[in-house]
Scaffold this motif. Structure first.
Motif, short mmCIF file in Angstrom:
data_model
loop_
_atom_site.label_atom_id
_atom_site.label_comp_id
_atom_site.label_asym_id
_atom_site.label_seq_id
_atom_site.Cartn_x
_atom_site.Cartn_y
_atom_site.Cartn_z
N ASP A 51 26.21 -19.51 89.52
CA ASP A 51 26.82 -18.42 88.75
C ASP A 51 26.10 -18.26 87.41
OD1 ASP A 51 29.22 -16.50 88.74
OD2 ASP A 51 29.40 -17.47 86.78
N TRP B 8 31.65 -9.78 94.13
CA TRP B 8 32.16 -10.95 94.85
C TRP B 8 33.45 -10.61 95.59
CZ3 TRP B 8 28.68 -14.14 95.88
CH2 TRP B 8 27.75 -14.60 94.94
N PHE C 73 34.76 -13.85 81.51
CA PHE C 73 34.07 -12.58 81.63
C PHE C 73 34.67 -11.65 82.68
CE2 PHE C 73 30.63 -15.37 80.04
CZ PHE C 73 30.24 -14.64 78.94
N SER C 74 35.61 -12.16 83.46
CA SER C 74 36.00 -11.43 84.67
C SER C 74 36.37 -9.96 84.43
CB SER C 74 37.13 -12.16 85.40
OG SER C 74 38.23 -12.35 84.54
N CYS D 250 37.27 -17.48 84.66
CA CYS D 250 36.10 -17.08 83.88
C CYS D 250 36.48 -16.01 82.88
CB CYS D 250 35.01 -16.55 84.80
SG CYS D 250 33.58 -15.87 83.91
N ARG E 251 24.31 -14.89 85.96
CA ARG E 251 24.57 -14.34 84.62
C ARG E 251 23.27 -14.20 83.85
NH1 ARG E 251 29.61 -17.87 82.12
NH2 ARG E 251 30.57 -18.33 84.15
N ARG F 94 28.75 -23.54 89.96
CA ARG F 94 28.65 -23.02 88.58
C ARG F 94 27.18 -22.77 88.25
NH1 ARG F 94 31.77 -20.02 88.16
NH2 ARG F 94 31.98 -20.59 90.32
N CYS G 125 32.72 -8.30 83.63
CA CYS G 125 31.55 -8.72 84.41
C CYS G 125 31.22 -7.75 85.54
CB CYS G 125 31.82 -10.10 84.99
SG CYS G 125 30.55 -10.67 86.12
N ASN H 49 33.12 -17.04 95.09
CA ASN H 49 33.03 -17.47 93.70
C ASN H 49 34.44 -17.73 93.17
OD1 ASN H 49 32.14 -18.06 91.13
ND2 ASN H 49 30.83 -16.24 90.96
N CYS I 28 36.01 -17.03 90.50
CA CYS I 28 36.71 -15.96 89.80
C CYS I 28 37.44 -15.02 90.75
CB CYS I 28 35.74 -15.16 88.94
SG CYS I 28 34.36 -14.43 89.88
N VAL J 104 29.36 -8.41 88.08
CA VAL J 104 29.21 -9.11 89.36
C VAL J 104 30.56 -9.39 90.01
CG1 VAL J 104 27.92 -10.94 90.52
CG2 VAL J 104 27.29 -10.27 88.20
N HIS J 105 31.54 -9.56 89.18
CA HIS J 105 32.89 -9.88 89.67
C HIS J 105 33.36 -8.98 90.82
CE1 HIS J 105 36.93 -11.56 89.40
NE2 HIS J 105 37.41 -10.34 89.30
S1 SF4 Z 1 30.91 -13.41 88.62
FE1 SF4 Z 1 31.29 -12.73 86.54
S2 SF4 Z 1 33.49 -13.03 86.34
FE2 SF4 Z 1 32.92 -14.16 88.15
S3 SF4 Z 1 32.54 -16.22 87.37
FE3 SF4 Z 1 30.55 -15.20 87.37
S4 SF4 Z 1 30.42 -14.38 85.32
FE4 SF4 Z 1 32.55 -14.91 85.59
#
Ligand code: SF4
Ligand code: SF4
Lengths: 140, 140
Positions: free
Chosen positions: B8, A110, A100-101, A98, B12, B5, A104, A89, A91, A106-107
């Motif tokens: 992603d 990944w 939200f990193s 992003c 989200r 995207r 987030c 991903n 980020c 999920v970050h």
């Molecule tokens: S995983 Fe979280 S931080 Fe990474 S791009 Fe998606 S929303 Fe943004």
DNA sequence: TAAAATAGGAGAATATATATCTTATTTTCA
DNA sequence: TGAAAATAAGATATATATTCTCCTATTTTA
């Protein structure tokens, strides 16, 4: 979610060079044998040279040769030579990609998956790959 | 070599729905909260519905809701809902994509990597993900 | 010094990703 | 019952990335 044709050509190319380590091979030959467009392959070989996977010789009798032992060249090496650092991903390679990193959930997943995935790719080197019989060649 | 995207946004979206399992949520709200383009997200939600990850309700008071327990929705589920079956190289999904597939020494490696990779993605479900604190929130 | 090879940069063609718009359908409730 | 509010579906637009070519320069050999 896939490697590109460019990367696949690069892998075929390293695989071919692995089978011809005794001599210098011209782009034209690799292109013919591996069914990759010649001028595209020439560009790819430049990337392999920059990544110290291959070595080039110019002029008459020029061509390419691996610059390392096949055993010391992994799938990850070749992929990164062509595509640069990889991640699943955006980020992961650039937190600022992003907003939200930092919050987030999920970050961090990944990031962990990237490490695990890279390990999988590192396990395969070209000495092993060249020694692999394709399924259709296996003995009964 | 990355998720798109679109994927992603889908993740989200499922993450947001996981935090609002008590009610039906409109596209507009998810779009606002998860910073995803509304009409694009609407399309993505259609895919999630088809994959039986979300359920939709039309008309006034309509919206979306998860159709399964967050614990039973994995990262792989959501990725495949959006992108279809995934693999690291085209020849894995379609042998005929490459004339070498029957003799190629790399082909079986991609097939193996795909299985390993999918296993990694299956290990993460949305109950776990939603329970994960992002690194910046961790206690000292 | 001519011929044969790679180096490097620019750019064209094509495919994919990223949306948006419009119209139809469903549902609620005043 | 009909207006309003929501999703469904398909067509279409735009931006970006991939895939590949071409041209000129440089290097090397014989
Ligand atoms: S995983 Fe979280 S931080 Fe990474 S791009 Fe998606 S929303 Fe943004
Ligand atoms: S060369 Fe091998 S790995 Fe690459 S696409 Fe063909 S079969 Fe698959």
């Amino acid at each position: 979610m896939q490697i590109t044709r460019e990367t696949d050509y690069a892998i075929r190319c390293v695989l071919y060079l692995t089978s011809r380590t005794d001599r210098v091979v011209m782009v034209d030959e690799i292109s013919r044998e591996m069914a990759a467009p010649k001028s595209f392959l020439a560009k790819i070989l430049q990337k392999l040279v920059k990544a110290d996977i291959a070595r080039s010789f110019r002029g008459v009798k020029g061509g390419f040769q691996l610059s390392r032992e096949p055993r010391d060249i992994t799938l990850l090496d070749v992929i990164e030579a062509v595509e640069g650092s990889i991640a699943l991903n955006a980020c992961v390679l650039d937190r600022t990609a992003c907003g939200f990193s930092s919050t987030c959930a999920v970050h961090p997943i990944w990031i962990g998956l990237r490490a695990e995935f890279n390990e999988l790719l590192k396990k395969h080197n070209f000495a092993d790959i060249a020694g692999t019989k394709p399924s259709s060649d296996r003995e009964p």
